[in-house]
Design a protein around this motif. Structure first.
Motif, PDB file in Angstrom:
ATOM      1  N   ASP A  47       0.866  -1.194   0.000  1.00 34.81           N
ATOM      2  CA  ASP A  47       0.000   0.000   0.000  1.00 34.81           C
ATOM      3  C   ASP A  47       0.896   1.235   0.000  1.00 34.81           C
ATOM      4  OD1 ASP A  47      -1.843   1.999   0.364  1.00 34.81           O
ATOM      5  OD2 ASP A  47      -2.542   1.331   2.335  1.00 34.81           O
ATOM      6  N   PHE A  48       1.261   1.690  -1.174  1.00 38.27           N
ATOM      7  CA  PHE A  48       2.199   2.799  -1.276  1.00 38.27           C
ATOM      8  C   PHE A  48       1.624   4.072  -0.657  1.00 38.27           C
ATOM      9  CE2 PHE A  48       4.240   6.389  -3.424  1.00 38.27           C
ATOM     10  CZ  PHE A  48       5.571   6.074  -3.211  1.00 38.27           C
ATOM     11  N   GLU A  49       0.446   4.478  -1.103  1.00 41.28           N
ATOM     12  CA  GLU A  49      -0.134   5.736  -0.633  1.00 41.28           C
ATOM     13  C   GLU A  49      -0.386   5.714   0.866  1.00 41.28           C
ATOM     14  OE1 GLU A  49      -1.077   4.085  -3.281  1.00 41.28           O
ATOM     15  OE2 GLU A  49      -1.276   5.447  -4.989  1.00 41.28           O
ATOM     16  N   GLY A  50      -0.945   4.613   1.365  1.00 37.65           N
ATOM     17  CA  GLY A  50      -1.270   4.524   2.788  1.00 37.65           C
ATOM     18  C   GLY A  50      -0.045   4.579   3.672  1.00 37.65           C
ATOM     19  N   ASN A  51       1.028   3.938   3.251  1.00 37.52           N
ATOM     20  CA  ASN A  51       2.225   3.918   4.087  1.00 37.52           C
ATOM     21  C   ASN A  51       3.046   5.192   3.969  1.00 37.52           C
ATOM     22  OD1 ASN A  51       2.544   1.257   5.620  1.00 37.52           O
ATOM     23  ND2 ASN A  51       1.873   0.572   3.597  1.00 37.52           N
ATOM     24  N   ILE A  52       2.961   5.874   2.853  1.00 37.55           N
ATOM     25  CA  ILE A  52       3.581   7.202   2.768  1.00 37.55           C
ATOM     26  C   ILE A  52       2.887   8.146   3.749  1.00 37.55           C
ATOM     27  CG2 ILE A  52       3.845   9.236   1.301  1.00 37.55           C
ATOM     28  CD1 ILE A  52       5.930   7.072   0.775  1.00 37.55           C
ATOM     29  N   LYS A  70      15.077   2.080 -14.494  1.00 40.87           N
ATOM     30  CA  LYS A  70      15.640   2.861 -15.598  1.00 40.87           C
ATOM     31  C   LYS A  70      14.966   2.537 -16.935  1.00 40.87           C
ATOM     32  CE  LYS A  70      19.830   1.651 -14.294  1.00 40.87           C
ATOM     33  NZ  LYS A  70      21.304   1.506 -14.218  1.00 40.87           N
ATOM     34  N   LYS A  71      14.533   1.306 -17.109  1.00 42.57           N
ATOM     35  CA  LYS A  71      13.894   0.929 -18.371  1.00 42.57           C
ATOM     36  C   LYS A  71      12.518   1.564 -18.495  1.00 42.57           C
ATOM     37  CE  LYS A  71      12.541  -3.074 -21.146  1.00 42.57           C
ATOM     38  NZ  LYS A  71      12.517  -4.576 -21.221  1.00 42.57           N
ATOM     39  N   GLU A  72      11.728   1.476 -17.427  1.00 35.60           N
ATOM     40  CA  GLU A  72      10.366   2.019 -17.442  1.00 35.60           C
ATOM     41  C   GLU A  72      10.313   3.495 -17.050  1.00 35.60           C
ATOM     42  OE1 GLU A  72       7.863   0.240 -18.517  1.00 35.60           O
ATOM     43  OE2 GLU A  72       9.021  -1.619 -18.715  1.00 35.60           O
ATOM     44  N   ARG A  73      11.405   3.982 -16.470  1.00 35.87           N
ATOM     45  CA  ARG A  73      11.474   5.352 -15.951  1.00 35.87           C
ATOM     46  C   ARG A  73      10.376   5.595 -14.919  1.00 35.87           C
ATOM     47  NH1 ARG A  73      12.802   9.602 -20.737  1.00 35.87           N
ATOM     48  NH2 ARG A  73      12.873  10.985 -18.909  1.00 35.87           N
ATOM     49  N   THR A  74      10.316   4.674 -13.945  1.00 37.00           N
ATOM     50  CA  THR A  74       9.313   4.755 -12.887  1.00 37.00           C
ATOM     51  C   THR A  74       9.958   4.584 -11.514  1.00 37.00           C
ATOM     52  OG1 THR A  74       8.864   2.362 -13.047  1.00 37.00           O
ATOM     53  CG2 THR A  74       7.454   3.855 -14.341  1.00 37.00           C
ATOM     54  N   LEU A  75       9.241   5.071 -10.510  1.00 40.60           N
ATOM     55  CA  LEU A  75       9.579   4.858  -9.107  1.00 40.60           C
ATOM     56  C   LEU A  75       8.382   4.203  -8.439  1.00 40.60           C
ATOM     57  CD1 LEU A  75      11.295   8.216  -8.142  1.00 40.60           C
ATOM     58  CD2 LEU A  75      12.248   5.958  -7.672  1.00 40.60           C
ATOM     59  N   TYR A  76       8.595   3.039  -7.860  1.00 44.47           N
ATOM     60  CA  TYR A  76       7.506   2.323  -7.202  1.00 44.47           C
ATOM     61  C   TYR A  76       6.317   2.169  -8.174  1.00 44.47           C
ATOM     62  CZ  TYR A  76      10.445   3.754  -3.330  1.00 44.47           C
ATOM     63  OH  TYR A  76      11.539   3.982  -2.511  1.00 44.47           O
ATOM     64  N   ASN A  77       6.661   1.836  -9.419  1.00 42.51           N
ATOM     65  CA  ASN A  77       5.670   1.614 -10.482  1.00 42.51           C
ATOM     66  C   ASN A  77       4.855   2.857 -10.816  1.00 42.51           C
ATOM     67  OD1 ASN A  77       6.288  -1.212 -10.775  1.00 42.51           O
ATOM     68  ND2 ASN A  77       5.154  -1.568  -8.867  1.00 42.51           N
ATOM     69  N   ARG A  78       5.429   4.010 -10.542  1.00 46.22           N
ATOM     70  CA  ARG A  78       4.741   5.272 -10.821  1.00 46.22           C
ATOM     71  C   ARG A  78       5.660   6.204 -11.602  1.00 46.22           C
ATOM     72  NH1 ARG A  78       2.996   2.868  -6.446  1.00 46.22           N
ATOM     73  NH2 ARG A  78       0.785   3.039  -5.860  1.00 46.22           N
ATOM     74  N   SER A  79       5.071   7.019 -12.437  1.00 41.84           N
ATOM     75  CA  SER A  79       5.862   7.981 -13.183  1.00 41.84           C
ATOM     76  C   SER A  79       6.432   9.027 -12.230  1.00 41.84           C
ATOM     77  CB  SER A  79       5.003   8.673 -14.237  1.00 41.84           C
ATOM     78  OG  SER A  79       4.059   9.542 -13.615  1.00 41.84           O
ATOM     79  N   ALA A  80       7.363   9.800 -12.714  1.00 39.20           N
ATOM     80  CA  ALA A  80       7.968  10.858 -11.890  1.00 39.20           C
ATOM     81  C   ALA A  80       6.903  11.798 -11.344  1.00 39.20           C
ATOM     82  CB  ALA A  80       9.000  11.628 -12.714  1.00 39.20           C
ATOM     83  N   GLU A  82       3.646  11.229 -10.965  1.00 37.78           N
ATOM     84  CA  GLU A  82       2.741  10.543 -10.026  1.00 37.78           C
ATOM     85  C   GLU A  82       3.405  10.383  -8.662  1.00 37.78           C
ATOM     86  OE1 GLU A  82       0.235   7.724 -13.152  1.00 37.78           O
ATOM     87  OE2 GLU A  82       2.148   7.033 -12.339  1.00 37.78           O
ATOM     88  N   TYR A  83       4.665   9.996  -8.662  1.00 42.30           N
ATOM     89  CA  TYR A  83       5.406   9.847  -7.407  1.00 42.30           C
ATOM     90  C   TYR A  83       5.458  11.184  -6.666  1.00 42.30           C
ATOM     91  CZ  TYR A  83       9.500   9.371  -4.349  1.00 42.30           C
ATOM     92  OH  TYR A  83      10.354   9.392  -3.270  1.00 42.30           O
ATOM     93  N   ARG A  84       5.820  12.246  -7.377  1.00 44.15           N
ATOM     94  CA  ARG A  84       5.901  13.567  -6.760  1.00 44.15           C
ATOM     95  C   ARG A  84       4.563  13.978  -6.152  1.00 44.15           C
ATOM     96  NH1 ARG A  84       6.727  18.570 -10.720  1.00 44.15           N
ATOM     97  NH2 ARG A  84       4.613  17.883 -11.251  1.00 44.15           N
ATOM     98  N   LYS A  85       3.475  13.724  -6.865  1.00 44.50           N
ATOM     99  CA  LYS A  85       2.152  14.133  -6.395  1.00 44.50           C
ATOM    100  C   LYS A  85       1.796  13.450  -5.079  1.00 44.50           C
ATOM    101  CE  LYS A  85      -2.708  14.314  -7.839  1.00 44.50           C
ATOM    102  NZ  LYS A  85      -3.679  13.990  -8.939  1.00 44.50           N
ATOM    103  N   ILE A  86       2.071  12.166  -4.980  1.00 44.85           N
ATOM    104  CA  ILE A  86       1.732  11.415  -3.768  1.00 44.85           C
ATOM    105  C   ILE A  86       2.577  11.886  -2.588  1.00 44.85           C
ATOM    106  CG2 ILE A  86       1.772   9.139  -2.681  1.00 44.85           C
ATOM    107  CD1 ILE A  86       1.179   8.008  -5.533  1.00 44.85           C
ATOM    108  N   ILE A  87       3.871  12.049  -2.819  1.00 46.77           N
ATOM    109  CA  ILE A  87       4.767  12.465  -1.738  1.00 46.77           C
ATOM    110  C   ILE A  87       4.373  13.847  -1.214  1.00 46.77           C
ATOM    111  CG2 ILE A  87       7.137  13.018  -1.110  1.00 46.77           C
ATOM    112  CD1 ILE A  87       6.569  10.013  -1.572  1.00 46.77           C
ATOM    113  N   ARG A  88       4.168  14.781  -2.117  1.00 46.97           N
ATOM    114  CA  ARG A  88       3.860  16.152  -1.704  1.00 46.97           C
ATOM    115  C   ARG A  88       2.455  16.278  -1.131  1.00 46.97           C
ATOM    116  NH1 ARG A  88       6.780  19.905  -6.375  1.00 46.97           N
ATOM    117  NH2 ARG A  88       8.917  19.486  -5.685  1.00 46.97           N
ATOM    118  N   ALA A  89       1.531  15.442  -1.568  1.00 37.84           N
ATOM    119  CA  ALA A  89       0.177  15.480  -1.026  1.00 37.84           C
ATOM    120  C   ALA A  89       0.160  15.148   0.459  1.00 37.84           C
ATOM    121  CB  ALA A  89      -0.725  14.506  -1.788  1.00 37.84           C
TER     122      ALA A  89
END
Length: 282
Positions: A47-52, A70-80, A82-89
């Motif tokens: 649960d990425f969002e819940g645990n963040i 590096k191949k998919e250019r993702t972090l935790y299966n999320r785009s740059a 999407e990852y930024r949005k969750i962290i900052r939210a």
């Protein structure tokens, strides 16, 4: 001012001109504690969002990622983005990232981290091919200088994170010393992992004095007498002494990292930040 000092001061001024202003109040920087997300990877997979959100609730202010694809250019299966949005939210800053890459791979990767708003990109280690000789570590240092220059063009600072193997002599030299001596101090910083350094048989304070200002980021890790990673404050590190030398280190931000556990990994990071906030960073 002599010519040497003039050149040094000019170089520092040029570096400062491109370095980003970090997104928190520097008057209170010592009270800010980040988390290396590797510590809770099993929970993030569930649960990425819940645990963040739980990380923020515990009092952490910044996070450091691990596991960029590096191949998919993702972090935790999320785009740059999407990852930024969750962290900052969740009121957190995506301040830094661990990722191993070559100079040839650097451009798109650094572009993604610039999109996220990452201020520090850190090599988590050097790969095995560099570890066979002192010359291998010198080649690694040369690559660090190269990628650090590319990072600086994007307003990102580049650094290196140690384990304990860098403190096992090779060809009569301590590998960590080779890296420090062969990287440009105006380009490459070192994220000292306090626990792994102590496991390697050395003391952080000695490096702070010898290489002043080169350790703005720390991995705040504790280890027991067997060298096993344990919650901060429950091992053998003297954090009071280490913390008292932070100005020599050039300290800017500490990242808690604990042993990755399959069950209840949040307990270790909760215990760690409680110890730091009540006993060390008051």
């Amino acid at each position: 001012m002599n010519r040497r000092n003039f050149i040094k001061q000019s170089g520092l001024a040029a570096t400062a001109a491109v370095m980003p202003v970090l997104p928190f109040d520097w008057k209170n920087k010592d009270t800010s504690i980040g988390l290396q997300l590797y510590s809770i990877s099993p929970s993030l997979s569930d649960d990425f969002e819940g645990n963040i959100a739980k990380v923020a609730e515990l009092g952490y202010t910044h996070v450091e990622s691990a596991g960029y694809n590096k191949k998919e250019r993702t972090l935790y299966n999320r785009s740059a983005r999407e990852y930024r949005k969750i962290i900052r939210a969740n009121g957190l800053q995506p301040i830094s990232a661990h990722v191993r890459f070559s100079p040839e791979e650097a451009a798109p990767l650094l572009d993604d981290f610039a999109t996220i708003g990452v201020k520090y990109v850190v090599w988590p280690s050097v790969h095995g091919g560099f570890r066979k000789s002192a010359d291998g570590y010198r080649r690694a240092a040369a690559q660090m200088n190269t990628v650090a220059a590319q990072a600086r063009e994007r307003g990102i600072r580049f650094g290196y994170h140690n384990h304990n193997f860098e403190f096992q002599a090779i060809d009569g030299k301590i590998p960590y010393d080779i890296l420090l001596e062969n990287t440009d101090p105006e380009l490459v910083f070192f994220q000292m992992d306090l626990g792994w350094l102590v496991k390697g048989g050395f003391q952080p304070q000695d490096y702070f004095r010898k290489h002043q200002g080169r350790f703005p980021l720390w991995h705040i890790r504790d280890v027991n007498d067997d060298g096993k990673s344990v919650p901060v404050g429950s091992g053998k590190l003297d954090f009071h002494s280490i913390w008292s030398q932070r100005e020599l280190a050039g300290y800017e931000l500490g990242m808690v990292e604990t042993q990755q556990r399959k069950t209840s990994p949040l307990n270790d990071i909760k215990q760690s930040i409680h110890y730091l906030k009540t006993e060390i960073i008051k």
